[in-house]
Enzyme design. Structure first.
Site, PDB file in Angstrom:
ATOM      1  CG  HIS B 189      -6.496  -0.850   3.872  1.00  0.00           C
ATOM      2  ND1 HIS B 189      -7.146  -1.489   3.582  1.00  0.00           N
ATOM      3  CD2 HIS B 189      -6.486  -0.414   3.107  1.00  0.00           C
ATOM      4  CE1 HIS B 189      -8.705  -0.915   2.763  1.00  0.00           C
ATOM      5  NE2 HIS B 189      -7.777  -0.009   2.518  1.00  0.00           N
ATOM      6  CD  GLU B 319      -7.645   7.670  -0.356  1.00  0.00           C
ATOM      7  OE1 GLU B 319      -7.291   6.599   0.534  1.00  0.00           O
ATOM      8  OE2 GLU B 319      -7.310   8.323  -1.322  1.00  0.00           O
ATOM      9  CB  CYS B 415      -8.003   1.410  -4.806  1.00  0.00           C
ATOM     10  SG  CYS B 415      -8.331   3.018  -4.296  1.00  0.00           S
TER      11      CYS B 415
END
Lengths: 658, 658
Positions: B189, B319, B415
């Site tokens: 990520h 996502e 988040c």
């Protein structure tokens, strides 16, 4: 009850001779059945293997090996055999019959001493029989094999498979029931309920009817059998390793006793198979509570949760109904098997009470969702039948991955192709019913055919000629064995809006109407001819305002056929076009289109895409987007879509006022 | 490179004083930061627990216990601390600062001797550090904590967290790199890449910049590090038991070297965080190949895959981006964090090259997707920001279950809320940039503020007053320390279509235009006043024809704000209404609406639902569906939706011609 049994057997004496349908019957016989036989034997290159026959060979001790496929793999063989049964009735074929006999021998060899029959448990989990009704489809597979046994027996007179399945049914009857020591349960996938009714019909054995009734009555009772079973099993599932959540009771419609259900929920195939059995039992028992439940579930399914093509099931999550008026066209499920199950349900409701709305839905599902699921060559199938396809989205947006833009050769879970085969090869069963008093012959479908019917006053021969779906000339020739009084009832299809002309022996005839049927009650004589012309209008159809997905859109319908636009005829993106609300719609037969079909042309508008070219703008003021331009739209029958080149397709078209 | 560092530090001397934005800054300070502090400490009733602080206490040896939450739980603490850093710069608060200092002490205690810091691996998998870069988010968490350290250092001057993170960065630098014995890898990520650039800016330590460059350069190189790592790990994943498939390299944009990427793919937050770092590095290194890649990825993201609200990510599966022009409104993802990342990317592109299109997108995402994600009281958030909501479908159609109809208190994977907090509390950083030669001040956002900027010719004070988004009066008061020549560049927003009036000291001023900015180059004197009026039109906007989801639909936009229709104002089903293409749109300020906002009214049509009442028809001929009726439509700013009662909402409205 004997009456109903006979009635059905009578109505089966129907042979289809029809310009539109004969090619489907012939396709099933000459292509689909042999193709599926190859598939069951893993002889289709590049298709997912089935190994269903191999499983039986292993279970029968003829081969070594592991079980392969889904836990319900046996049912593919059963559905194929059922289709063979119907096909042999229409068209004897000694080679095919011999193949079927061999399969039946194999099945008999795979049966346990006590009658039990299931290759998964025989090969892979012996000793675990009946410990996971929720997931294991044992009774489901049994049901399909019972249907096959009845079909094969009724067409060939051969009892071997029937005897095998009676023995299995006897075993099941010894395992399930209200008596102490028996399992007070039912299957996780309804199917055996309707199959046991057929087995009862074929054998006259009332225990089978009682067992079906037991499964239906017990379903949804508290404490919930499937939850208790899950507890007993250590909270596991067939589908996942480790602990699994409690069964979703709505998914298989065991959340409530069936008589308390009013809304179609859960897995749509399970639902309609169950409703079918409920309607069978309501008819045979006269149970008013069951009848009312059938009517409520019919209304909810067809008036709040059905696509215009006769598809049901709005979501691929659980292949399920979602909720009233939620009918998305792009993320749709509308499984082929679910529409077939809806046809079964409609057929049983027609046996219960002849109301044309049941036949309207039956016809809608048949002419659109069901035959549209199969490619014209009979070799490729849709499992999901969308009303809107953007091929790139099917590939690249995971929410639409289940919506295929091209039909597939065979599926790992191949429930749909053999289901289509068994429906089409038994289509003769869906044309007529005879009233309980055997004084009225109802014609539900306008399909050319020759029927031999036994009425109260004697036998009659009824010859129907039909030019549907392309033209509206339908003709009946009535030939009673002896002159007698009875009523011929012809369905007035919803699509003609009551505009249907009748002639009796060449002269206009003023028929009366009841429950959507034109009634002709008279003393019939040999050679009497009825001509029947329900108006075949081409119409724009709109959906209720509650159906958000179709807001501002319209669908083109002509008679039983729903139409669609394909990119190959109308360009891409298809969504730039709209159709004028008041356009004249021209219907004309196009010889060159996929074997010939009526295409519809109308005036529309296309947005001016040219103003966007040379610009990268994603958004811009509407005022600068340019005027739309006149365009001629060409619609083809939905059932034919995807038989030319891959591309976009829409059923619901935006409307424009000017 | 020193120049760029200084330039940024200069541009941070900005204090917001704005009628619209002050309440957001204040909300973050007085409500969001305390609320999120409670959340991190599990003191919000009925919200999902966070335990993020507790994890640090356990890792620091102050408590016994198990790790809780996602493997990246630490990052919530980091984002909160970063927001606190920005907030303290704007509004000193000794109590808050003391709390933050205590958290920093705790973080320091949780750091290993060698600099390593991560509570998951410290508590749960010691010894397994750096064995699963693909899943474990170690560098991601490190990156967020570096951003926090820089923010806290720059606002308070306190170095403790900065030192902790430099020590960790040094450790990371000893683990990763091209040298023999080091891991030739990068994170699953992206985040640390942009964070290391900030750490370099704050410390001047070029090794951090080099490490960032290494991570970016190595990404996508063959053999694929994440695949080799997966092999080495025994083909496992953090997320599932048993063998797991090879990592999806598109998902985290490691499928190709970054300079070869042209299309935004995969997880959208990962993508824009990476693009942000790429733009940072392109600016600092002058790497033309990297700059070209940034431009291509910008174009693809914003011109082919962006919602009109500035949302990105069309699918909740991963996502992720799906593909060009696939922008469904109902099954959308448009994660809040992704729009925030898009704002970062736009900000860095503006630092690279001042082109107004970057600021147009920045503004669009900020005024719509981002502030719309938060409830007006700052306590509830959308993770997914839809453009069409039917609450019943969100509950009952699984394909839409990710689309919530009401904002949620806190998320297990939380988040987004702290990301909103850190963006809003650092909003002053996004208003201006200064050119590399320090001769031009670019104004990107029209937000009332007082800035101290250091230019080539000396310091200037710049006071901006703005009545946006409600009115278009913007005024700049320029106060150079000494009279000098420099250029003031004002963005000409795309929404005014070039119609913007300027006055200099009360007199019309004929400005020149470059790359979407109005340039005023002159000898400035103390007290010079620029008045600036970009035309605030209310417009109907349309999407490219390729965007199937918006065919025949239009969105209402006024200046930076996108509008929507809510059921509370316009009834239900919302889809029965359409808006006249040529309606006059009335914009008026409504004091009573949620603290005051401009609402827009226009003439529309509503289908006649009455003709359906009393009938159960699901479909019927369009001709019988009745005429539509005139209706007055009321649109509210998208960012305010869902703050009244729960109900349907649409951004894209069907258009009608008459």
């Amino acid at each position: 009850m004997t009456l109903s049994t006979r009635e059905h057997q009578n109505s089966r004496q129907v042979r289809i001779q029809d310009g539109f349908w004969n090619k489907y019957m012939e396709l099933v016989r000459s292509t689909v059945i042999p193709y599926q036989w190859d598939a069951l034997n893993d002889r289709i290159p590049d298709a997912e293997p089935s190994r269903a026959i191999k499983n039986f060979r292993i279970a029968a001790g003829l081969e070594e090996g592991e079980f392969w496929g889904f836990i319900f793999q046996d049912s593919d063989v059963a559905k194929w055999l059922e289709a063979v049964g119907y096909s042999l009735a229409n068209h004897p074929d000694s080679e095919l019959e011999q193949t079927a006999d061999e399969v039946i021998d194999l099945i008999a060899k795979a049966q346990h001493e006590n009658g039990y029959l299931n290759t998964y448990f025989t090969i892979k989990e012996p000793g675990k029989e009946w410990t996971n009704l929720n997931d294991a489809h044992e009774l489901y597979c049994a049901g399909h094999m019972m249907e096959a046994a009845v079909a094969y027996y009724e067409s060939t007179g051969k009892r071997k498979l029937l005897d095998v399945m009676c023995k299995f049914a006897d075993h099941i009857d010894s395992v399930f029931g209200p008596e102490p020591g028996k399992l007070k349960g039912y299957d996780g996938h309804q199917e055996i309920e309707l199959a046991l009714v057929k087995l009862y019909r074929a054998t006259g054995e009332e225990r089978y009817l009682k067992l079906s009734q037991y499964f239906i009555d017990e379903r949804g009772a508290k404490p919930h059998f499937l939850v208790e079973e899950w507890e007993k099993r250590g909270r596991t599932s067939h589908w996942a390793k480790g602990p699994s959540p409690s069964p979703d009771l709505q998914y298989n419609q065991s959340h409530l006793p069936v008589r308390e259900q009013s809304v179609a929920v859960g897995h749509s195939v399970r639902a309609v198979y169950m409703y079918t059995a409920m309607a069978d039992l309501a008819r045979l028992s006269g149970d008013q509570g069951l009848l009312e439940a059938c009517r409520r579930l019919w209304d909810n399914t067809t008036k709040k949760q059905m696509y215009i093509t006769g598809g049901i099931g709005s979501t691929h999550h659980g292949e399920a109904f979602s909720f009233d008026y939620d009918l998305p066209n792009d993320t749709i499920y509308a499984e082929t098997c679910a529409s077939i199950g809806l046809i079964f349900f409609a057929n049983r409701m027609l046996q219960l009470e002849a109301k044309s709305e049941y036949a309207d839905v039956l016809e809608r599902a048949l002419y659109n969702n069901v035959i549209g699921s199969m490619s014209l060559d009979g070799k490729q199938y849709f499992y999901v039948n969308p009303l809107e396809v953007w091929p790139e989205a099917s590939e690249r947006n995971p929410s639409r991955r289940h919506v295929k833009a091209v039909r597939q050769k065979w599926f790992g879970c191949s429930c749909c192709p053999p289901n289509v085969a068994r429906l089409l090869s038994s289509l003769n069963d869906y044309i007529y019913t005879v009233s309980a008093d055997r004084n009225t012959v109802y014609t539900h479908l306008f399909i050319g055919s020759e029927a031999q019917l036994e009425l109260q006053g004697g036998k009659i021969a009824l010859k129907q000629q039909s030019s549907l779906p392309w033209n509206n000339h339908v003709k009946f020739e009535v030939n009673p064995e002896t002159d007698g009084i009875f009523t011929l009832a012809l369905r007035i299809p919803a699509w003609c809006e009551g505009k249907a002309e009748m002639k009796l022996n060449g002269l206009p005839f003023d028929y009366s109407v009841k429950d959507g049927y034109a009634l002709i009650e008279r003393q019939w004589a040999k050679g009497d001819v009825i001509e029947w012309k329900p108006e075949l209008q081409t119409q724009l159809i709109t959906a209720r305002p509650e159906v958000r997905a179709n807001a501002g859109k319209t669908a083109i319908v002509r008679g039983p056929l729903v139409y669609c636009l394909e990119a190959v005829d109308n360009g891409s993106p298809l969504t730039v076009v709209s159709i004028l609300r008041d356009t004249k719609l021209d219907a004309k037969f196009d010889d060159g289109l996929l074997g010939g079909a009526v295409v519809i042309e109308g005036e529309g508008r296309a947005e001016d895409s040219a103003v966007w070219s040379g610009s990268e703008d994603l958004y811009r003021p509407l005022a600068s987007a340019g005027k739309s331009k006149p365009v001629q739209l060409k619609a083809v029958p939905y059932y034919l879509w995807g038989n030319r080149e891959q591309g976009e397709m829409i059923v619901w078209i935006r409307t424009a006022s000017e």
